[in-house]
Scaffold this active site. Structure first.
Site, mmCIF file in Angstrom:
data_model
loop_
_atom_site.group_PDB
_atom_site.id
_atom_site.type_symbol
_atom_site.label_atom_id
_atom_site.label_comp_id
_atom_site.label_asym_id
_atom_site.label_seq_id
_atom_site.Cartn_x
_atom_site.Cartn_y
_atom_site.Cartn_z
ATOM 1 N N LYS A 3 57.555 17.688 4.773
ATOM 2 C CA LYS A 3 58.375 18.740 5.376
ATOM 3 C C LYS A 3 59.841 18.664 4.931
ATOM 4 O O LYS A 3 60.539 19.666 4.900
ATOM 5 C CB LYS A 3 58.303 18.656 6.895
ATOM 6 C CG LYS A 3 56.878 18.544 7.439
ATOM 7 C CD LYS A 3 56.417 19.792 8.057
ATOM 8 C CE LYS A 3 55.038 19.866 8.648
ATOM 9 N NZ LYS A 3 54.076 18.823 8.483
HETATM 10 C C1 PLP Z 1 52.709 19.079 8.492
HETATM 11 C C2 PLP Z 1 51.851 18.091 7.829
HETATM 12 C C3 PLP Z 1 50.614 18.452 7.284
HETATM 13 C C4 PLP Z 1 50.059 19.852 7.393
HETATM 14 O O1 PLP Z 1 50.815 20.784 6.652
HETATM 15 P P1 PLP Z 1 50.642 22.354 6.897
HETATM 16 O O2 PLP Z 1 51.671 23.013 6.074
HETATM 17 O O3 PLP Z 1 50.867 22.552 8.371
HETATM 18 O O4 PLP Z 1 49.260 22.699 6.522
HETATM 19 C C5 PLP Z 1 49.899 17.475 6.625
HETATM 20 N N1 PLP Z 1 50.349 16.206 6.533
HETATM 21 C C6 PLP Z 1 51.520 15.825 7.063
HETATM 22 C C7 PLP Z 1 51.946 14.407 6.949
HETATM 23 C C8 PLP Z 1 52.323 16.754 7.719
HETATM 24 O O5 PLP Z 1 53.500 16.370 8.230
#
Ligand code: PLP
Length: 466
Positions: free
Chosen positions: A112
């Site tokens: 993120k």
């Molecule tokens: C947010 C997240 C996901 C999922 O990502 P999306 O964009 O919601 O599909 C997978 N792995 C981790 C570690 C995350 O923080």
């Protein structure tokens, strides 16, 4: 030519990038999408460049006149300066025909950061131009919250309140949110699930006087700007592996469908993608959709990969809109049916188009632990449970001759308990987080109740936001 944006529900006026950035959700309840897809210039995959230069090139057409190339470049440089790897998203080989792309080298150790470090700065830039101040309110299943808080901490244009499900994040995730000292960041534990937190945020945005009073804004995963920034690393993988000519498959551990949708956009822009493997944990609404053509919500079950403990994948609406040939009214109807009855079905033709580009599967907790252990034994590498879910699906579904890039979405130390359980080895936190267990935590615990949460936020303003 600047891209324009319309809503997936077809009933909102078209907007330019800066408004889409600050608005988040379209006024008709839909999600913003470009009205046309820009084409990826061929040299972005054929000529090697730095990550930041590639990012500027891929992102520029989407921001159009909202930002000069010089400003964009400097925002990107600044955003990725704190990453602890010069490649930003390094690739490592796992097996013959199987690479991992590490997306966890940012400040909060999850993918993120890659989008939010940029989006936070885009917010700041635009709000400064407009001489505005906003309050970002968001819900997190664990990783978005700290990444968003980290991206805007210390900003003079932005205050942020993040709701997270009490007791359902890991300790590291919680501490990354609750130990920040900046007066403009606030963490709130809600006694409920992530979906409850998301519903509270939606309800606050639906409460017009409240929204106006605080100039609410959102940076949740439905914000187009996040999807946009994530397109870059799909192009990066293909450039780095020199695979412009042969198609590549991406395996993506998936929750809200934001990450994998970015990959889909890269493919729409011309990136040579074979298919996407959608990896779920036991909360497998997406793999069931791919198998059956029907979306059917079930109870959220807590797993070792909490950032994917989601049953309503908000970004899926963008893909549904495409599968429904850009028919906003039909998309709105499908989503409303799902909201009301907990289920919605694609037509056989739509289902076929979905399965032409996407495959999916689920990995449960005991398989997740076995994969972490197996990867450690055979490669000496520690992987986090989300990454392990992706690796497991890639291993199970990779066809002969298919080249798969699995996305490593979190650093193993962020989910150290699960990694230790599987391998007996405790992954070490990077130096900048080494003292997190000794820092004092500061957060509120509130019931899953709109009035209480709104009163808490009103209270922050009365106190002049700390
Ligand atoms: C947010 C997240 C996901 C999922 O990502 P999306 O964009 O919601 O599909 C997978 N792995 C981790 C570690 C995350 O923080």
């Amino acid at each position: 030519m600047a891209v324009r944006y319309g809503s997936s529900r077809g009933r909102a006026p078209e907007l330019g990038f800066a408004d889409v950035l600050l608005t988040g959700l379209a006024p008709d309840g839909g999600l913003f999408l470009p009205t046309d897809w820009p084409t990826l210039p061929a040299h972005t995959v054929s000529t090697s460049s730095s990550y930041v230069d590639l990012a500027a090139e891929v992102i520029q057409p989407f921001v159009g006149g909202a930002l000069s190339r010089v400003d964009l470049q400097s925002i990107l440089e600044d955003a990725y300066a704190s990453f602890d790897h010069p490649d930003v998203c390094p690739l490592v080989q796992l097996d013959d025909g199987h690479h991992l792309m590490e997306l966890f080298h940012g400040p909060t150790l999850a993918f993120k950061d890659i989008a939010l470090q940029v989006v936070g700065r885009l917010f700041d830039h635009e709000l400064k131009c407009r001489r505005q101040r906003v309050m970002i309110v968001g819900a997190t299943s664990g990783d978005t919250g700290s990444a968003a808080m980290e991206a805007v901490r210390g900003s003079e244009q932005v205050d942020i309140v993040v709701l997270f499900p009490h007791g359902r994040t890991t300790e590291v995730q919680r501490r990354q949110m609750t130990t920040l000292k900046d007066p403009n960041v606030h963490a709130v534990a809600v006694q409920g699930t992530f979906d409850d937190c998301q519903d509270l945020v939606k309800a606050m945005f639906g409460d017009e006087p409240f929204r106006e009073r605080h100039s609410l804004a959102a940076v949740n995963s439905i914000n187009w700007a996040r999807v946009m920034v994530q397109i870059v690393y799909y192009v990066w993988a293909v450039q780095r592996l020199g695979r412009g000519v042969q198609a590549t498959t991406f395996c993506v551990p998936t929750g809200n469908f934001g990450n994998v949708f970015s990959g889909h956009v890269a493919a729409r822009m011309g990136l040579n993608v074979d298919r996407f493997l959608i990896a779920s944990n036991r909360n497998d609404i997406l793999s069931r959709l791919i198998e059956t053509g029907e979306m059917r919500a079930e109870e959220v079950v807590p797993t070792l990969s909490p950032s994917m403990d989601i049953q309503i994948s908000s970004n899926l609406e963008r893909l549904l809109y495409e599968l429904l040939d850009g028919n906003g009214a039909a998309t709105a109807e499908l989503i409303a049916g799902f909201r009301d009855h907990g289920r919605a079905a694609l037509t056989p033709a739509q289902h076929q188009r979905l399965t032409a580009a996407f495959s999916g599967d689920r990995i449960d907790d005991s398989e997740t632990l076995a994969i972490i252990s197996e990867v450690y034994d055979s490669h000496g590498m520690l992987v986090d449970p989300h990454t392990a879910v992706g690796i497991g699906v890639a291993q199970r579904h990779r066809r002969a001759g298919e080249h798969v890039v699995s996305l490593a979405t979190a650093h193993p130390a962020k989910f150290g308990d699960a990694v230790e359980q599987a391998t007996g080895v405790r992954p070490e936190l990077p130096p900048h987080l080494a003292d997190i267990f000794d820092s004092r935590e500061d957060y509120a615990v509130l019931p899953n109740d709109l009035a209480t949460v709104e009163a808490f936020i009103d209270g922050l303003s009365v106190r002049g936001l700390g």
